[in-house]
Design a protein around this motif. Structure first.
Motif: not given
Length: 389
Positions: A21-26, A32-35, A207-211, A249-251
């Motif tokens: 559902g979500y693309v990891p951080a660029a 990885a940047p914080p969310v 917590d993991c910026a989506g990675s 990477g998502s919740k």
């Protein structure tokens, strides 16, 4: 919307579980940047709420209390209560005053009992006072838009016009007992995409910026310990699965619980409130009126009706004037924003006795008041200073 997997700059392309559902951080996962801590929009969009006939002013979070409609039939007129004879309470005895004083002193850890045992009562003066109380039991109603995860509930918006907020039946509690009831307004429920996750059912893990993974805390991302020894915690990869999202990477979206859709409807809150005002006649004994709010007295008069009639014929004119003022204030104030269901007025005679006693040649004072024989004194002569060293 199509999502494409971004190429990884590391050697472990298959580490972690793919998130559909979500693309990891660029940026590379190592940096990885914080969310942002918020999960989705902080406020629902205006398009989430339909324009319901009769509920145009309803907003999310509540739109204030709704005034009741004008009654379809004349309200019953209050009737004067019967005149009451003048009551009086006999003064308490010295034994009663001394027992109350002894009980009060025994409850104080720093008070010596010597004044109770050796003090001599020299005077007892009654300052009995009246307390008038008016209670107005009201029902108020307010509406607000609400939503919950859609799990197959009936969707009935626009199938017919919803009933007015004061036309919906509610079960009122016993008179003068406060309560609250929430009711889903019929024919206002619709299904909308969840605005908290844009209809995806999941949100990026902060917590993991989506990675889906984080730097190994044992080797600090190097993959080795003590020279060339491979880190056994991450098997030399330098990263470990995120424990919060289990590597996904998502919740699940907190708003829709992963259902992607919301049931949006109008909630009616019915609140029953007992509005109370007291009036106590000032008496010159020296006892503060605030003390009397904690005790009861002998009830001399009680009148309960839909709308009470201002008190008449009571021997104390100050009580009569207070009753007329409070009855007028309540009926004017609460009829504007709520529906008055019942009113009740009572008069109590509260016993207050001022006791003067002598101890070691000096005069002192204490008060005994209320049916509970409460005691108050400002100048107890035998106290000690309790302190912790």
């Amino acid at each position: 919307m199509d999502y494409q997997r971004l190429p990884s700059s590391g050697q472990h392309l298959n580490y972690g579980i793919p998130n559909p559902g979500y693309v990891p951080a660029a940026a590379p996962a190592m940096i990885a940047p914080p969310v942002d801590g918020s999960q989705g929009p902080s406020a629902p969009p205006v398009s989430l709420f339909d324009n319901m006939p009769g509920y145009e002013g309803t907003v999310a979070g509540g739109g204030g209390f709704l005034p009741p409609p004008m009654p379809a039939y004349p309200a019953p007129q209050p009737t004067p209560g019967p005149e009451q004879p003048q009551w009086n309470i006999p003064s308490i005895t010295e034994d009663t005053a001394r027992d109350a004083f002894s009980l009060y002193v025994s409850s104080k850890c720093c008070y010596s009992s010597a004044p109770v045992k050796d003090g001599v009562i020299t005077n007892m003066e009654a300052f009995n006072t009246y307390r008038y109380r008016l209670e107005t039991f009201t029902e108020s109603r307010s509406t607000e838009w609400n939503h919950e995860p859609y799990q197959g509930q009936p969707v009935d918006a626009y199938s017919q016009q919803p009933p007015g907020p004061w036309d919906i039946p509610a079960r009122a509690p016993t008179f003068f007992v406060e309560g609250e009831q929430k009711i889903k307004v019929p024919y206002t429920s619709s299904m909308k995409p969840c605005h908290g996750c844009v209809g995806m059912g999941r949100n990026p893990c902060k917590d993991c910026a989506g990675s889906g993974n984080k730097v190994c805390w044992v080797c600090n991302g190097s993959g080795h310990r003590h020279g060339d020894d491979r880190c056994h915690h991450c098997s030399g990869r330098g990263r470990e699965n995120c424990t919060q999202c289990h590597g996904q990477g998502s919740k699940l979206c907190d708003m829709c619980r992963g259902k992607q859709q919301l049931l949006v409807y109008i909630n009616l809150t019915v609140k029953w409130t007992n509005n109370t005002d007291d009036y106590v006649i000032e008496q010159s004994s020296g006892l503060h009126l605030a003390n009397l709010s904690k005790v009861t007295g002998k009830e001399l008069f009680r009148d309960s009706q839909y709308m009470v009639y201002p008190l008449m014929g009571f021997p104390d004119p100050m009580i009569v004037q207070a009753a007329q003022r409070l009855v007028g204030d309540h009926q004017c104030k609460f009829s504007q924003t709520s529906r008055i269901l019942q009113q009740r007025q009572t008069i109590e005679l509260i016993p207050v006795t001022k006791v003067t006693y002598a101890w070691k040649g000096k005069p002192y004072i204490y008060f005994v008041y209320g049916n509970e024989f409460k005691v108050h004194t400002n100048d107890y002569p035998a106290t000690c200073c309790c302190s912790l060293m």
